[in-house]
Design a protein around this motif. Sequence first.
Motif, PDB file in Angstrom:
ATOM      1  N   SER A 118       0.844  -1.191   0.000  1.00 32.99           N
ATOM      2  CA  SER A 118       0.000   0.000   0.000  1.00 32.99           C
ATOM      3  C   SER A 118       0.880   1.241   0.000  1.00 32.99           C
ATOM      4  O   SER A 118       2.054   1.194   0.386  1.00 32.99           O
TER       5      SER A 118
ATOM      6  N   THR B  22      -7.691   1.561  -0.981  1.00 34.07           N
ATOM      7  CA  THR B  22      -7.985   0.448  -0.080  1.00 34.07           C
ATOM      8  C   THR B  22      -9.453   0.471   0.352  1.00 34.07           C
ATOM      9  O   THR B  22     -10.083   1.533   0.365  1.00 34.07           O
TER      10      THR B  22
ATOM     11  N   TYR C 224      -8.446   7.391   6.036  1.00 36.17           N
ATOM     12  CA  TYR C 224      -8.274   5.941   6.087  1.00 36.17           C
ATOM     13  C   TYR C 224      -7.924   5.522   7.511  1.00 36.17           C
ATOM     14  O   TYR C 224      -7.523   6.340   8.344  1.00 36.17           O
TER      15      TYR C 224
ATOM     16  N   LYS D  13      -3.854   0.594  -2.612  1.00 35.99           N
ATOM     17  CA  LYS D  13      -3.269  -0.744  -2.630  1.00 35.99           C
ATOM     18  C   LYS D  13      -2.726  -1.028  -4.025  1.00 35.99           C
ATOM     19  O   LYS D  13      -3.254  -0.562  -5.027  1.00 35.99           O
TER      20      LYS D  13
END
Length: 307
Positions: free
Chosen positions: A84, A120, A209, A229
């Motif tokens: 990531s 993600t 996030y 990602k």
Amino acid sequence: MARLMFILLFTASLVPLVHGSGAGAAHLCRTYCGNITVDYPFALQSGCGHPSYRDLLFCFNDVLMFHISSGSYRVLTIDYAYRSMTLHDPHLSTCDSIVLGGRGNGFVVEHWRTPYLNPTPDNVFMLLGCSAQSPLFQGFPTSKHMPCRNVSGMGCQEYYGCEGWTSVGLARGGLGYGSGPPVCCGLDFEAIKGVNLSKLECQGYSSAYTLAPLRVSGPSEWRYGIRVKFAVEVSSDSFCKACEATGGSCGHDVERFGTLCICGSWNSTSNCDAIIKLSVGGTSLPVDKLSGLLIASSAFWLTSFRN
């Protein structure tokens, strides 16, 4: 005749071993920008890294930048263990600063990159100041179904409590739908496949996030940025490990995009052990050069034999 046949058979046996492209790289791939490691599948030089990540990262004055169709972003971190990376958009709204006026980049990935590169699942995008005609609100208010939701415990209901709203005169605004759509609409990336502010008719956006199992008390402690990602095929992964284990750098053919192992001044389609050492003035030759030498020698012996 027996001598001639041996030379021809030995030379022919070497031809399938020849590896590489027409133009071998005279250097290995650059592996850093500032304090950030740039490793496979990423690269900073043409021909290095995985072909799906070509022309993606650029290093300017030790600042690593990420460029896709929606714009350029600063790379804050790359986590190769979890595959990531974290990106920063200078016009991204946070809890302290709400940025409107359509200045943000949003996030739109080229279609051919989408199998390898996407935000993600725990990344929430909060779209701000979208018009009632936005595709997000198709059918509103007769239809109560809208994509707005919380993602990983983060969403607009909490975000409305941020101090930044006071600077745009919308302190805790949008708590109810009223006669129009909400001022903030939170959703995950999969719901829309791209954060295009112009297409969605939105004035701005925020992105946050989570890093489990970290728990925070509110939006002032959220991590703001775009968490992306990345992935590559298993076969490419195995190829790269074999290449690096023999001292090479993982790369690709810039014309055909096939994988290549960059071994100093020559390229291999397998690894840097695909070399036969021959004492020629104390040096070693890669198989492509050695094969060429032997073919030339065979031609010489063939001509001599005929004479």
